[in-house]
Design a protein around this motif. Sequence first.
Motif, PDB file in Angstrom:
ATOM      1  N   ARG A  72      -0.310  -7.283 -23.958  1.00 10.50           N
ATOM      2  CA  ARG A  72       0.000  -5.839 -23.902  1.00 10.50           C
ATOM      3  C   ARG A  72       0.896  -5.525 -22.718  1.00 10.50           C
ATOM      4  N   ASN A  73       0.571  -6.144 -21.562  1.00  2.98           N
ATOM      5  CA  ASN A  73       1.370  -5.896 -20.352  1.00  2.98           C
ATOM      6  C   ASN A  73       2.806  -6.387 -20.512  1.00  2.98           C
ATOM      7  N   ALA A  74       2.999  -7.425 -21.330  1.00  4.07           N
ATOM      8  CA  ALA A  74       4.339  -7.996 -21.528  1.00  4.07           C
ATOM      9  C   ALA A  74       5.223  -7.079 -22.368  1.00  4.07           C
ATOM     10  N   LYS A  75       4.597  -6.199 -23.153  1.00  5.62           N
ATOM     11  CA  LYS A  75       5.335  -5.252 -23.987  1.00  5.62           C
ATOM     12  C   LYS A  75       6.366  -5.926 -24.891  1.00  5.62           C
ATOM     13  N   ILE A  76       5.983  -7.030 -25.509  1.00  3.09           N
ATOM     14  CA  ILE A  76       6.854  -7.699 -26.474  1.00  3.09           C
ATOM     15  C   ILE A  76       6.317  -7.464 -27.880  1.00  3.09           C
ATOM     16  N   GLY A 136       3.239  -7.364 -31.596  1.00 10.64           N
ATOM     17  CA  GLY A 136       2.643  -6.997 -30.314  1.00 10.64           C
ATOM     18  C   GLY A 136       1.240  -7.494 -30.078  1.00 10.64           C
ATOM     19  N   ASN A 137       0.687  -8.243 -31.059  1.00 12.07           N
ATOM     20  CA  ASN A 137      -0.692  -8.718 -30.928  1.00 12.07           C
ATOM     21  C   ASN A 137      -0.783 -10.235 -31.049  1.00 12.07           C
ATOM     22  N   LEU A 138      -1.828 -10.797 -30.420  1.00 10.58           N
ATOM     23  CA  LEU A 138      -2.120 -12.213 -30.606  1.00 10.58           C
ATOM     24  C   LEU A 138      -2.409 -12.478 -32.086  1.00 10.58           C
ATOM     25  N   VAL A 139      -1.871 -13.582 -32.609  1.00 11.11           N
ATOM     26  CA  VAL A 139      -2.177 -13.972 -33.989  1.00 11.11           C
ATOM     27  C   VAL A 139      -3.354 -14.943 -33.942  1.00 11.11           C
ATOM     28  N   MET A 147      12.353 -11.652 -22.533  1.00  6.81           N
ATOM     29  CA  MET A 147      11.339 -11.078 -21.633  1.00  6.81           C
ATOM     30  C   MET A 147      10.269 -12.128 -21.350  1.00  6.81           C
ATOM     31  N   VAL A 148       9.991 -12.312 -20.071  1.00  8.28           N
ATOM     32  CA  VAL A 148       8.904 -13.208 -19.671  1.00  8.28           C
ATOM     33  C   VAL A 148       7.954 -12.432 -18.771  1.00  8.28           C
ATOM     34  N   HIS A 149       6.678 -12.484 -19.089  1.00  8.65           N
ATOM     35  CA  HIS A 149       5.651 -11.852 -18.264  1.00  8.65           C
ATOM     36  C   HIS A 149       4.596 -12.912 -17.969  1.00  8.65           C
ATOM     37  N   GLN A 150       4.187 -12.963 -16.704  1.00  6.78           N
ATOM     38  CA  GLN A 150       3.166 -13.949 -16.342  1.00  6.78           C
ATOM     39  C   GLN A 150       2.082 -13.281 -15.525  1.00  6.78           C
ATOM     40  N   GLN A 151       0.836 -13.602 -15.842  1.00  9.24           N
ATOM     41  CA  GLN A 151      -0.252 -13.110 -15.003  1.00  9.24           C
ATOM     42  C   GLN A 151      -1.388 -14.107 -14.951  1.00  9.24           C
TER      43      GLN A 151
END
Length: 138
Positions: free
Chosen positions: A29-33, A107-110, A1-5
Motif C-alpha cells: 500500500r505504501n508503495a502505491k503501485i 494494488g494488492n498482493l496476489v 517505482m521502488v519502495h523498501q521498508q
Amino acid sequence: MVHQQQITFHTNGHRHMHDLTGEVAEAVRNAKITTGVAQVFAVGSTAAVSVIEFEPGLQRDVPEVLDKLIPPSRQYGHEQAWHDGNGHSHLQATLMGPSLAVPVAEGNLVLGTWQQVFHLECDVRPRQRTVVVTVIGE
Ligand code: ZN
C-alpha cells in the motif's frame, strides 16, 4: 517505482512462526503501485520466509517436519566449529530459504485465500528479527 521498508518483531525462539501478510500488504500500500512484485527477505542466517495456510496445525507441523529432516545434533560441522547449539537452525533456514517474491496486481498482493506469508524462527533462542520488503512496480 521502488519502495523498501523493514518489518521488525520479536520471536519466541525455535519453531516460532510469525504471520507477515498484513505487514507485507502494508508495504505494498505504501508503495502505491498497481502492478509489480513484493520481494520479502529474512535478514539473518537462522530464519526463513515462505507461504502457507497460517493455522495452528501447520504452525506445529512445519517445525516438526524440519526437526525430523534436520534434527538438533552435535554432529554438524557448524556445531563442532562453534559449539553454539544451532547447527540445525542454519541448515533448516537454508533448506527453507530466506526470501520469496509475491506478485502485486491491482494494488494488492496476489495470494490465495488460505495462503499467508510467514517468517519461521529456526534459531534456538528468542531473537529480534528484521524482514526487508522491496516493492517494485508501476
Ligand atoms: Zn551458529
